[in-house]
Design a protein around this motif. Sequence first.
Motif, short mmCIF file in Angstrom:
data_model
loop_
_atom_site.label_atom_id
_atom_site.label_comp_id
_atom_site.label_asym_id
_atom_site.label_seq_id
_atom_site.Cartn_x
_atom_site.Cartn_y
_atom_site.Cartn_z
N ALA A 1 0.83 -1.20 0.00
CA ALA A 1 0.00 0.00 0.00
C ALA A 1 0.87 1.25 0.00
CB ALA A 1 -0.91 -0.01 1.22
N VAL A 2 1.90 1.27 0.85
CA VAL A 2 2.79 2.44 0.92
C VAL A 2 3.51 2.65 -0.40
CG1 VAL A 2 4.83 3.40 2.06
CG2 VAL A 2 3.07 2.25 3.41
N GLU A 3 3.93 1.57 -1.04
CA GLU A 3 4.61 1.68 -2.33
C GLU A 3 3.66 2.22 -3.39
OE1 GLU A 3 7.57 1.40 -3.32
OE2 GLU A 3 8.69 0.28 -1.81
N THR A 4 2.39 1.77 -3.34
CA THR A 4 1.40 2.23 -4.32
C THR A 4 1.07 3.71 -4.12
OG1 THR A 4 0.41 0.02 -4.43
CG2 THR A 4 -0.93 1.86 -5.23
N ILE A 5 0.90 4.11 -2.86
CA ILE A 5 0.60 5.51 -2.56
C ILE A 5 1.74 6.41 -2.99
CG2 ILE A 5 0.22 7.15 -0.67
CD1 ILE A 5 -1.18 4.83 0.84
N GLY A 6 2.96 5.96 -2.78
CA GLY A 6 4.12 6.74 -3.22
C GLY A 6 4.51 7.84 -2.25
N PHE A 7 5.62 8.48 -2.57
CA PHE A 7 6.17 9.53 -1.72
C PHE A 7 5.45 10.85 -2.00
CE2 PHE A 7 9.26 12.68 -0.35
CZ PHE A 7 9.78 12.12 0.81
N ALA B 1 11.20 4.93 4.48
CA ALA B 1 12.17 4.00 3.89
C ALA B 1 11.51 2.99 2.96
CB ALA B 1 12.90 3.26 5.00
N MET B 2 10.23 2.71 3.16
CA MET B 2 9.55 1.75 2.29
C MET B 2 9.61 2.19 0.84
SD MET B 2 6.18 0.57 4.36
CE MET B 2 6.28 -0.16 5.98
N CYS B 3 9.62 3.51 0.61
CA CYS B 3 9.81 4.02 -0.75
C CYS B 3 11.32 4.05 -0.98
CB CYS B 3 9.21 5.42 -0.90
SG CYS B 3 7.44 5.45 -0.57
N SER B 4 11.86 2.94 -1.41
CA SER B 4 13.31 2.73 -1.41
C SER B 4 14.07 3.79 -2.18
CB SER B 4 13.64 1.35 -2.00
OG SER B 4 13.11 1.22 -3.31
N TYR B 5 13.45 4.38 -3.17
CA TYR B 5 14.15 5.38 -3.96
C TYR B 5 14.24 6.72 -3.25
CZ TYR B 5 9.19 5.33 -5.17
OH TYR B 5 7.83 5.25 -5.12
N PHE B 6 13.68 6.81 -2.04
CA PHE B 6 13.80 8.04 -1.25
C PHE B 6 14.65 7.81 0.00
CE2 PHE B 6 9.93 8.96 -3.64
CZ PHE B 6 10.23 10.21 -4.13
N ASN B 7 15.43 6.74 0.03
CA ASN B 7 16.27 6.45 1.19
C ASN B 7 17.24 7.57 1.58
OD1 ASN B 7 15.31 4.08 2.17
ND2 ASN B 7 16.75 2.77 1.11
N PRO B 8 17.69 8.45 0.64
CA PRO B 8 18.56 9.55 1.06
C PRO B 8 17.96 10.40 2.18
CG PRO B 8 18.61 9.37 -1.31
CD PRO B 8 17.57 8.39 -0.83
N MET C 1 -3.44 12.78 1.93
CA MET C 1 -2.46 13.87 2.00
C MET C 1 -1.56 13.90 0.77
SD MET C 1 -1.20 14.33 5.93
CE MET C 1 -0.24 15.77 5.41
N ASN C 2 -1.30 12.72 0.21
CA ASN C 2 -0.43 12.66 -0.97
C ASN C 2 -1.20 12.83 -2.27
OD1 ASN C 2 1.62 12.17 0.80
ND2 ASN C 2 2.16 10.15 0.03
N GLY C 3 -2.53 12.89 -2.17
CA GLY C 3 -3.34 13.00 -3.38
C GLY C 3 -3.24 11.77 -4.25
N ALA C 4 -3.11 10.61 -3.61
CA ALA C 4 -2.95 9.35 -4.34
C ALA C 4 -4.12 8.41 -4.02
CB ALA C 4 -1.62 8.69 -3.97
N ALA C 5 -4.19 7.32 -4.76
CA ALA C 5 -5.26 6.34 -4.57
C ALA C 5 -4.72 5.12 -3.83
CB ALA C 5 -5.84 5.93 -5.91
N MET C 6 -5.57 4.54 -3.01
CA MET C 6 -5.23 3.30 -2.32
C MET C 6 -5.27 2.14 -3.32
SD MET C 6 -4.69 3.34 1.06
CE MET C 6 -5.38 1.80 1.68
N PRO C 7 -4.48 1.11 -3.10
CA PRO C 7 -4.57 -0.07 -3.97
C PRO C 7 -5.92 -0.74 -3.82
CG PRO C 7 -3.16 -0.51 -2.08
CD PRO C 7 -3.44 0.96 -2.07
#
Length: 259
Positions: A7-13, A136-143, A219-225
């Motif tokens: 779900a977190v990956e789908t919602i995104g950063f 951290a779940m959004c691995s591409y935002f680990n910085p 808050m992210n303006g995204a859709a849930m899976p």
Amino acid sequence: TFTVEEAVETIGFGRFHIVLFLVMGSTGVAEAMEIMLIAVVSPLIQCEWQLQDWQVALVTTMVFFGYMVFSIVLGLLADRYGRWKILLLSFLWAAYFSLLTSFAPSYIWFVFLRAMVGGGVSGHAQGREENKQIVAMCSYFNPFLSLGKVFWLAGSLLIIGLASVVNPTIGWRWLIRIASIPGILLILMFKFIPESARYNVSTGNVAAALATLQRIAEMNGAAMPEGVLKEPTKERRGKFKDLIHPKYLRTTLQIWIIW
């Protein structure tokens, strides 16, 4: 079906993660100020109470002794009652005993109260590290996790800067009172910090976990899976004795020694 991580990956950063990162990172500022405070107060209490060097060193030792003991206790409580409750408790605890320290009438009271502050500060990690994992779940935002160390640096620099102004003018007791302000202000922001969705799922509270994920999505303006939130059933949760199980003992000892 979908899991919390999916779900977190789908919602995104998005906006939620940035705000959460700033709020939880700010706990590092408060924590650094409380821990580094001893370095700028020790010379003054040594003069005021005519302390020997070992007595000054004991203050720092007891702060981290309190941190060590209560991190275990609060960690167990966080597993039982939730990360959010223990994080709030730790901020109230640390702020309360920090303020009391500024009224310490003697060296013995000062040592005891700072040890209690260390115990309260140890609870900050129970919620902060859990919420870091949401980012951290959004691995591409680990910085962002590495950038979080800037908050500790900021807190260290802030307490040193304050000490250079406050200590020579109104004294070390007022420095301690001022240093407790960031922790008190953060308590007012706790409505924003959600309980860990992973914790709620692990305790069977799927509805609460789903509510947290929906809040992040909004808050992210995204859709849930699509589908139903479902995690693999955990027949057994981890226990402290697992750390000293022959399978993990070597790793446990290595981590303890490193820390």
